[in-house]
Design an enzyme around this catalytic site. Structure first.
Site, PDB file in Angstrom:
ATOM      1  N   SER A   7       1.454  -1.100   0.033  1.00  0.00           N
ATOM      2  CA  SER A   7       0.269  -0.310   0.127  1.00  0.00           C
ATOM      3  C   SER A   7       0.630   1.292  -0.267  1.00  0.00           C
ATOM      4  CB  SER A   7      -0.893   0.275   0.829  1.00  0.00           C
ATOM      5  OG  SER A   7      -1.019   1.145   1.635  1.00  0.00           O
ATOM      6  N   HIS A  32      -1.099  -1.368  -3.909  1.00  0.00           N
ATOM      7  CA  HIS A  32      -2.672  -1.017  -3.387  1.00  0.00           C
ATOM      8  C   HIS A  32      -2.848   0.623  -2.767  1.00  0.00           C
ATOM      9  CE1 HIS A  32      -6.328  -1.976  -0.905  1.00  0.00           C
ATOM     10  NE2 HIS A  32      -5.374  -0.785  -0.095  1.00  0.00           N
ATOM     11  N   ASP A  34      -4.676   3.823  -1.390  1.00  0.00           N
ATOM     12  CA  ASP A  34      -6.042   3.958  -0.463  1.00  0.00           C
ATOM     13  C   ASP A  34      -6.819   5.540  -0.862  1.00  0.00           C
ATOM     14  OD1 ASP A  34      -5.863   2.080   1.288  1.00  0.00           O
ATOM     15  OD2 ASP A  34      -3.692   2.030   1.167  1.00  0.00           O
ATOM     16  N   MET A  36      -9.089   8.227   0.106  1.00  0.00           N
ATOM     17  CA  MET A  36      -9.767   8.708   1.402  1.00  0.00           C
ATOM     18  C   MET A  36     -10.392   9.955   1.025  1.00  0.00           C
ATOM     19  SD  MET A  36      -7.299   6.966   4.456  1.00  0.00           S
ATOM     20  CE  MET A  36      -6.523   5.615   4.300  1.00  0.00           C
ATOM     21  N   HIS A  65      -8.692   1.190  -3.946  1.00  0.00           N
ATOM     22  CA  HIS A  65      -9.283   0.981  -2.560  1.00  0.00           C
ATOM     23  C   HIS A  65     -10.098   2.751  -1.989  1.00  0.00           C
ATOM     24  CE1 HIS A  65      -9.531  -0.288   2.334  1.00  0.00           C
ATOM     25  NE2 HIS A  65     -10.663   0.108   1.569  1.00  0.00           N
ATOM     26  N   MET A  67     -12.532   4.510  -0.453  1.00  0.00           N
ATOM     27  CA  MET A  67     -12.840   4.920   1.543  1.00  0.00           C
ATOM     28  C   MET A  67     -13.475   6.119   1.307  1.00  0.00           C
ATOM     29  SD  MET A  67      -9.533   3.203   3.432  1.00  0.00           S
ATOM     30  CE  MET A  67      -8.114   3.223   2.333  1.00  0.00           C
ATOM     31  N   MET A 136     -11.389  -5.874   6.125  1.00  0.00           N
ATOM     32  CA  MET A 136     -10.288  -4.938   6.912  1.00  0.00           C
ATOM     33  C   MET A 136     -10.340  -5.459   8.452  1.00  0.00           C
ATOM     34  SD  MET A 136     -10.222  -2.057   5.224  1.00  0.00           S
ATOM     35  CE  MET A 136      -8.898  -1.647   6.169  1.00  0.00           C
ATOM     36  N   PHE A 142      -5.956   5.157   8.142  1.00  0.00           N
ATOM     37  CA  PHE A 142      -4.433   5.059   8.212  1.00  0.00           C
ATOM     38  C   PHE A 142      -3.444   3.948   8.680  1.00  0.00           C
ATOM     39  CE2 PHE A 142      -7.324   7.539  11.139  1.00  0.00           C
ATOM     40  CZ  PHE A 142      -6.902   8.826  10.978  1.00  0.00           C
ATOM     41  N   GLY A 143      -2.673   4.066   8.015  1.00  0.00           N
ATOM     42  CA  GLY A 143      -1.613   3.276   8.296  1.00  0.00           C
ATOM     43  C   GLY A 143      -1.285   2.705   9.424  1.00  0.00           C
ATOM     44  N   GLY A 144      -0.072   1.549   9.261  1.00  0.00           N
ATOM     45  CA  GLY A 144       0.483   1.105  10.898  1.00  0.00           C
ATOM     46  C   GLY A 144      -0.360   1.103  12.080  1.00  0.00           C
ATOM     47  N   ASP A 174      -6.817  -6.316   4.251  1.00  0.00           N
ATOM     48  CA  ASP A 174      -5.802  -5.252   4.584  1.00  0.00           C
ATOM     49  C   ASP A 174      -5.824  -4.496   6.101  1.00  0.00           C
ATOM     50  OD1 ASP A 174      -5.044  -2.967   4.173  1.00  0.00           O
ATOM     51  OD2 ASP A 174      -6.909  -1.972   3.175  1.00  0.00           O
ATOM     52  N   GLY A 175      -4.761  -3.572   6.864  1.00  0.00           N
ATOM     53  CA  GLY A 175      -4.695  -3.152   8.460  1.00  0.00           C
ATOM     54  C   GLY A 175      -3.742  -4.519   8.605  1.00  0.00           C
ATOM     55  N   SER A 197       2.639  -0.407   5.841  1.00  0.00           N
ATOM     56  CA  SER A 197       4.036  -0.184   6.300  1.00  0.00           C
ATOM     57  C   SER A 197       4.796  -0.643   6.946  1.00  0.00           C
ATOM     58  CB  SER A 197       3.893   0.863   8.170  1.00  0.00           C
ATOM     59  OG  SER A 197       2.914  -0.474   8.609  1.00  0.00           O
TER      60      SER A 197
END
Ligand code: DX5
Ligand code: ZN
Length: 220
Positions: A7, A32, A34, A36, A65, A67, A136, A142-144, A174-175, A197
């Site tokens: 991502s 990927h 994202d 948002m 993706h 969102m 999800m 958010f990442g991480g 994802d996540g 991340s």
């Protein structure tokens, strides 16, 4: 084969094209992206112009993706920008059949995503129409973040639902996915693992992909 989808949310945005090229060279299966909007999720990231810009950097499929609220408004923009897979959130698309149909009629693969608090049974009346179910494993935005352990059972349930109905769709997760939990996630039934991340914050992307393949080589 279990696929890895880095991502770009965690990539170095000053060198985005190069980061994507390095991910391709390292052996990633898709990229990927994202998107948002600051409404459906609290964060704002990138839009269709960034997708169009980075399209030149790689031949890998773009896994977009969304969102965002009201995704119907933007599907043609992302199709034209170079998306290969477009995933919308079940929670954000009130006329999901129409949305999914529209993506497929554009010649793209259609994904539907569910948030951690959305039960798997909500997919009941759409699952036969989709190419990808995106589970999800964090609350999006958010990442991480840390992988939510209950996601494992949800992945199993989605996989079982697909098998029982003879549906070919892929399961994407994802996540909070990293090398240390990739095997468990894949064994639960994931076909595509998003890694933000854990991929882009590492020193050596090829090493991440190599370890990912080793972890998953004996999976069913
Ligand atoms: C979260 C995004 C993810 C994110 C994953 O809202 O949908 O794709 O980039 O990042 P990590 O792998 O760091 O959890
Ligand atoms: Zn994502």
């Amino acid at each position: 084969m279990v696929m890895i989808a880095p991502s770009i949310l965690s990539a170095d945005f000053t060198r985005l094209g190069e980061e994507i090229r390095l991910a391709e060279e390292a052996g990633a299966d898709m990229i990927h992206i994202d998107v948002m909007d600051g409404h459906f999720v609290p964060n704002i990231s990138v839009g269709q112009e960034v997708v169009r810009g980075i399209r030149k950097a790689t031949r890998l499929p773009f896994d977009v993706h969304l969102m965002i609220e009201d995704p119907d408004r933007y599907i043609s923009d992302f199709v034209n920008a170079g998306a290969d897979i477009i995933t919308v959130h079940l929670e954000a698309a009130p006329h999901l059949h129409r949305t999914v149909q529209w993506i497929k009629e554009s010649g793209k693969r259609a994904g539907v995503s569910i948030n951690p608090a959305t039960p798997v049974w909500s997919l009941e009346n759409i699952i036969s129409e989709v190419d990808i179910v995106l589970v999800m494993s964090v609350n999006p935005g958010f990442g991480g973040q840390d992988f939510i352990p209950e996601s494992i059972e949800k992945i199993r349930t989605v996989k079982r639902m697909l098998r029982e109905r003879g549906i070919e769709a892929l399961v994407e997760v994802d996540g909070g996915v990293k090398i240390s939990n990739a095997r468990e996630v894949a064994d639960a039934g994931a076909d595509v693992l998003v890694m933000g991340s854990a991929f882009f914050n590492s020193e050596d992307y090829s090493e991440v992909v190599r370890r990912f393949r080793v972890e998953n080589q004996v999976s069913p």
